[in-house]
Structures are given as structure tokens and as C-alpha cells.
Design an enzyme around this catalytic site. Structure first.
Site, PDB file in Angstrom:
ATOM      1  N   CYS A  75      30.818  43.846  33.509  1.00 50.14           N
ATOM      2  CA  CYS A  75      30.717  44.150  34.937  1.00 50.14           C
ATOM      3  C   CYS A  75      30.004  45.487  35.105  1.00 50.14           C
ATOM      4  O   CYS A  75      30.204  46.422  34.332  1.00 50.14           O
ATOM      5  CB  CYS A  75      32.077  44.156  35.620  1.00 50.14           C
ATOM      6  N   GLU A  76      29.124  45.515  36.096  1.00 50.15           N
ATOM      7  CA  GLU A  76      28.306  46.716  36.267  1.00 50.15           C
ATOM      8  C   GLU A  76      29.080  47.868  36.907  1.00 50.15           C
ATOM      9  O   GLU A  76      28.598  48.983  36.951  1.00 50.15           O
ATOM     10  CB  GLU A  76      27.042  46.395  37.070  1.00 50.15           C
ATOM     11  N   HIS A  77      30.279  47.601  37.389  1.00 52.01           N
ATOM     12  CA  HIS A  77      31.051  48.674  38.015  1.00 52.01           C
ATOM     13  C   HIS A  77      31.882  49.460  37.013  1.00 52.01           C
ATOM     14  O   HIS A  77      32.112  50.653  37.200  1.00 52.01           O
ATOM     15  CB  HIS A  77      31.976  48.106  39.100  1.00 52.01           C
ATOM     16  N   HIS A  78      32.370  48.797  35.970  1.00 52.59           N
ATOM     17  CA  HIS A  78      33.271  49.474  35.022  1.00 52.59           C
ATOM     18  C   HIS A  78      32.820  49.354  33.571  1.00 52.59           C
ATOM     19  O   HIS A  78      33.473  49.878  32.673  1.00 52.59           O
ATOM     20  CB  HIS A  78      34.687  48.889  35.129  1.00 52.59           C
ATOM     21  N   GLN A 116      29.636  38.924  39.122  1.00 50.20           N
ATOM     22  CA  GLN A 116      29.708  37.464  38.970  1.00 50.20           C
ATOM     23  C   GLN A 116      28.847  36.724  40.001  1.00 50.20           C
ATOM     24  O   GLN A 116      28.169  35.744  39.681  1.00 50.20           O
ATOM     25  CB  GLN A 116      31.173  37.017  39.059  1.00 50.20           C
ATOM     26  N   HIS A 144      38.234  38.753  34.834  1.00 46.62           N
ATOM     27  CA  HIS A 144      37.638  40.091  34.817  1.00 46.62           C
ATOM     28  C   HIS A 144      38.616  41.099  34.223  1.00 46.62           C
ATOM     29  O   HIS A 144      39.689  41.328  34.774  1.00 46.62           O
ATOM     30  CB  HIS A 144      37.286  40.508  36.252  1.00 46.62           C
ATOM     31  N   CYS A 146      38.284  44.284  34.154  1.00 46.70           N
ATOM     32  CA  CYS A 146      38.451  45.472  35.003  1.00 46.70           C
ATOM     33  C   CYS A 146      39.539  45.246  36.043  1.00 46.70           C
ATOM     34  O   CYS A 146      40.127  46.191  36.557  1.00 46.70           O
ATOM     35  CB  CYS A 146      37.133  45.872  35.660  1.00 46.70           C
TER      36      CYS A 146
HETATM   37 ZN    ZN Z   1      34.525  45.841  37.226  1.00 47.47          ZN
END
Ligand code: ZN
Length: 190
Positions: A75-78, A116, A144, A146
Site C-alpha cells: 500500500c502506498e500509504h504505509h 487497491q 490489508h 496496514c
Molecule cells: Zn495502508
């Protein structure tokens, strides 16, 4: 570039209170570099080329479905993993693509930093564009880390996303066939 990456990992280790010089961590920056190099190798691959290399003329205009394609992404956020299964269907328009290329296409986009929803759309878009399909349907079911590891949500919860294009949007019959084929796969595991 590799050195810069490894220095960042060393800094991270120090910041979280670790000692990058202790034996167990000595090779960690290099290992993390190699892992990320592999897990983001999709940036170096061209989906168009992969699909164009395996296009065949065909008079088939029935739905082609490849279901339960396993994938692993970040995931590009975490920068934490999300993973699960992809179901890809399309209706050909004079051309079909070699079946092994569909899991390859999924990998090209999964091995990048992702969310996603975007992964689902990118797979659908490139099949429409490069195979010239009459319609495409993509469904992803994923877990996920995260979300689960940070305790935001219960473990084992799955997130589903879908992307429909062309005849999958226009025809309710096509859509129904697609979703019933995916759901029937849940009873038949072999
Ligand atoms: Zn994430």
C-alpha cells in the site's frame, strides 16, 4: 542509489531505537533494498509489451475468465503489504490474449506502490486498451496489513473492489454472468 537506500534503512533502525551495528541487523539494509527492488519491479515493466507479445486472432466472442489469481502488493500509504485474489474477465473482439499473460499483467501493476482501487482500474484499463476487448470486468478481494496489524479493523476482514468497462457496464446479462462465475468458484476448489 542502493547506498542511499541502505543509509535510509540504517537511519530508520536508529530512529526506532535499534542498533544497526548489531549482528542480526548488519545485512538488513541490503536485504530490505533487495526486497523492495523486487516488490517494486513492476515500474520497469511495460503492460503493453507483455500483452502485445501474445495476441492471437480469434472468432471467439464469449467471456474469458481467469479467476483466483494470487497477488501481493504494497500500500502506498504505509508501505505495508496487501494481498489477495484477482478475478479478471473480458469479452474478446477478434483478438484474444494468451492466458498466462493475465497473471503477468496483474503482477506488473501489483509490484508497484498501490491502492487497491487503482490496481483494479489499471488492470481493467490496460486490457481494454491493449487487447481491444469489447468489455472487461475485474474484481479484487484483499486483506490489508496496514488495517489489520495496526488494529484499526478486525483481522481477516476483506476489502472488495471492482472495475467494469465496455459491455460489462452496458449489459446487465454480462455483468450477472461475470459475478455468478466468480461466486461459483468459491464452492469449487480443486
Ligand atoms: Zn495502508
Amino acid at each position: 542509489m542502493q547506498e542511499k537506500f541502505e543509509n535510509s534503512v540504517k537511519n530508520m533502525l536508529e530512529i526506532i531505537g535499534e542498533n544497526p551495528q548489531r549482528e542480526g541487523l548488519l545485512k538488513t539494509p541490503t536485504r530490505v533494498f533487495k526486497a523492495f527492488d523486487f516488490l517494486t519491479s513492476g515500474y520497469k515493466q511495460d503492460p503493453k509489451k507483455i500483452l502485445n507479445d501474445a495476441l492471437f486472432e480469434s472468432s471467439n466472442n464469449e467471456m474469458v475468465l481467469v479467476r483466483d489469481i494470487e497477488f501481493y502488493s504494497l500500500c502506498e500509504h504505509h508501505l505495508l503489504p496487501f494481498f489477495g485474489r484477482v478475478h479478471v474477465a473480458y469479452i474478446p473482439d477478434k483478438k484474444v490474449v494468451g492466458l498466462s499473460k493475465i497473471p503477468r499483467l496483474v503482477e506488473v501493476f501489483a509490484r508497484r506502490l498501490q491502492i487497491q482501487e487503482q490496481l483494479t482500474e489499471q488492470i481493467a484499463e490496460s486490457l481494454m486498451k491493449h487487447v481491444g476487448a469489447k468489455g472487461v470486468g475485474v474484481v479484487i478481494e484483499a486483506r490489508h496489513m496496514c488495517v489489520e496489524m495496526r488494529g484499526v479493523q478486525k483481522a481477516n476482514s476483506t476489502t472488495s473492489t471492482s472495475a467494469l468497462r465496455g459491455s460489462f457496464l452496458k449489459s446487465e446479462k454480462t455483468r450477472r454472468e461475470f459475478f455468478s462465475l466468480i461466486n461459483s468458484s468459491k464452492q469449487v476448489r480443486f
